[in-house]
Design a protein around this motif. Structure first.
Motif, PDB file in Angstrom:
ATOM      1  N   ASP A 169       0.826  -1.211   0.000  1.00  6.63           N
ATOM      2  CA  ASP A 169       0.000   0.000   0.000  1.00  6.63           C
ATOM      3  C   ASP A 169       0.858   1.258   0.000  1.00  6.63           C
ATOM      4  OD1 ASP A 169      -2.659  -0.996  -0.141  1.00  6.63           O
ATOM      5  OD2 ASP A 169      -2.553  -1.552   1.973  1.00  6.63           O
ATOM      6  N   GLN A 191       2.072 -10.858   6.417  1.00  5.34           N
ATOM      7  CA  GLN A 191       0.853 -10.342   5.804  1.00  5.34           C
ATOM      8  C   GLN A 191      -0.059 -11.511   5.454  1.00  5.34           C
ATOM      9  OE1 GLN A 191       2.425  -8.216   2.430  1.00  5.34           O
ATOM     10  NE2 GLN A 191       3.046  -6.477   3.665  1.00  5.34           N
ATOM     11  N   VAL A 213      -0.687  -8.388  -7.950  1.00  3.22           N
ATOM     12  CA  VAL A 213      -1.640  -7.831  -6.996  1.00  3.22           C
ATOM     13  C   VAL A 213      -2.870  -7.381  -7.781  1.00  3.22           C
ATOM     14  CG1 VAL A 213      -2.020  -6.084  -5.212  1.00  3.22           C
ATOM     15  CG2 VAL A 213       0.254  -7.089  -5.518  1.00  3.22           C
ATOM     16  N   ASP A 242      -5.851  -6.093  -6.204  1.00  2.00           N
ATOM     17  CA  ASP A 242      -6.754  -5.277  -5.397  1.00  2.00           C
ATOM     18  C   ASP A 242      -7.237  -4.070  -6.188  1.00  2.00           C
ATOM     19  OD1 ASP A 242      -6.921  -6.690  -2.957  1.00  2.00           O
ATOM     20  OD2 ASP A 242      -4.925  -5.995  -2.396  1.00  2.00           O
ATOM     21  N   GLY A 274     -10.873  -5.200   1.252  1.00  3.04           N
ATOM     22  CA  GLY A 274      -9.427  -5.212   1.396  1.00  3.04           C
ATOM     23  C   GLY A 274      -8.966  -5.598   2.787  1.00  3.04           C
ATOM     24  N   ARG A 286      -5.293  -6.094   6.943  1.00  3.48           N
ATOM     25  CA  ARG A 286      -5.180  -5.939   5.495  1.00  3.48           C
ATOM     26  C   ARG A 286      -4.938  -7.286   4.822  1.00  3.48           C
ATOM     27  NH1 ARG A 286      -5.651  -4.994   0.556  1.00  3.48           N
ATOM     28  NH2 ARG A 286      -4.590  -3.259  -0.469  1.00  3.48           N
ATOM     29  N   TYR A 334      -4.051  -8.780   0.959  1.00  2.00           N
ATOM     30  CA  TYR A 334      -3.666  -8.475  -0.416  1.00  2.00           C
ATOM     31  C   TYR A 334      -4.149  -9.614  -1.297  1.00  2.00           C
ATOM     32  CZ  TYR A 334      -0.747  -4.753   1.374  1.00  2.00           C
ATOM     33  OH  TYR A 334      -0.301  -3.611   1.987  1.00  2.00           O
TER      34      TYR A 334
END
Length: 181
Positions: free
Chosen positions: A75, A113, A133, A135, A159, A175, A177
């Motif tokens: 992010d 993560q 990724v 998102d 998210g 979070r 991902y």
């Protein structure tokens, strides 16, 4: 006692070293000139986990090499690009996996993560592999809509981890991902 603590520390260091991000290929959208690229590169260089950056002006792609064992925040990469006045078109991250079993629509803890693998066949990831990724702020609206139709988990829209994603998927608000191979 000291020997046991040292052994535990070494095992922990080996575990974190084997589960990490190595580099990323970031394609920025909206870059129209060398000055735009320069502004984006300067912003990305301020990230504490970036060791070096190579630029391909023809494809508006930045290759970010991460510092060994650094905690990478995807992010923050996006925010730096947006802060320079542009957006992320694609972000492909090369990660070092150590016998990580993945299946479609599942959460996997990785490098501190949570990765949610989408549109993948069951497999075991070993060594360096590139994941994309997917998102909302990392892909086009069309691509995001396509992947939205492929999951029933609410974390793709928010998210963040929600109680409804998977049993034992805590803490809510963490979070997530979303990635594909």
């Amino acid at each position: 006692m000291k020997t046991i603590l040292i052994a535990i520390a070494l095992i922990g260091a080996q575990f974190t070293a084997s589960a990490q991000y190595k580099k990323a290929a970031l394609q920025a959208a909206g870059l129209t000139c060398a000055m735009c690229s320069n502004a984006t590169q300067k912003a990305l260089k301020t990230l504490p986990f970036v060791e070096s950056i190579d630029t391909d002006l023809n494809t508006t792609t930045f290759i970010l090499i991460f510092k060994p064992n650094a905690k990478v925040d995807l992010d923050q990469i996006r925010k730096k690009v947006e802060g320079a006045g542009f957006s992320v078109a694609t972000l492909k991250v090369t990660a070092n996996f150590d016998q990580v079993k993945v299946e479609n629509d599942t959460h996997i803890p990785f490098a501190g993560q949570t990765l949610h693998f989408m549109n993948v066949k069951p497999q075991v990831l070993t060594g360096e592999r590139e994941v994309t990724v997917i998102d909302k702020d990392f892909v086009s609206a069309k691509t995001y809509k396509k992947f939205s139709a492929q999951t029933k988990m609410s974390c793709y829209a928010t998210g963040t981890m929600a109680d409804c994603c998977q049993p034992g998927a805590k803490p809510a608000g963490k979070r997530v991902y979303h990635v594909t191979i």
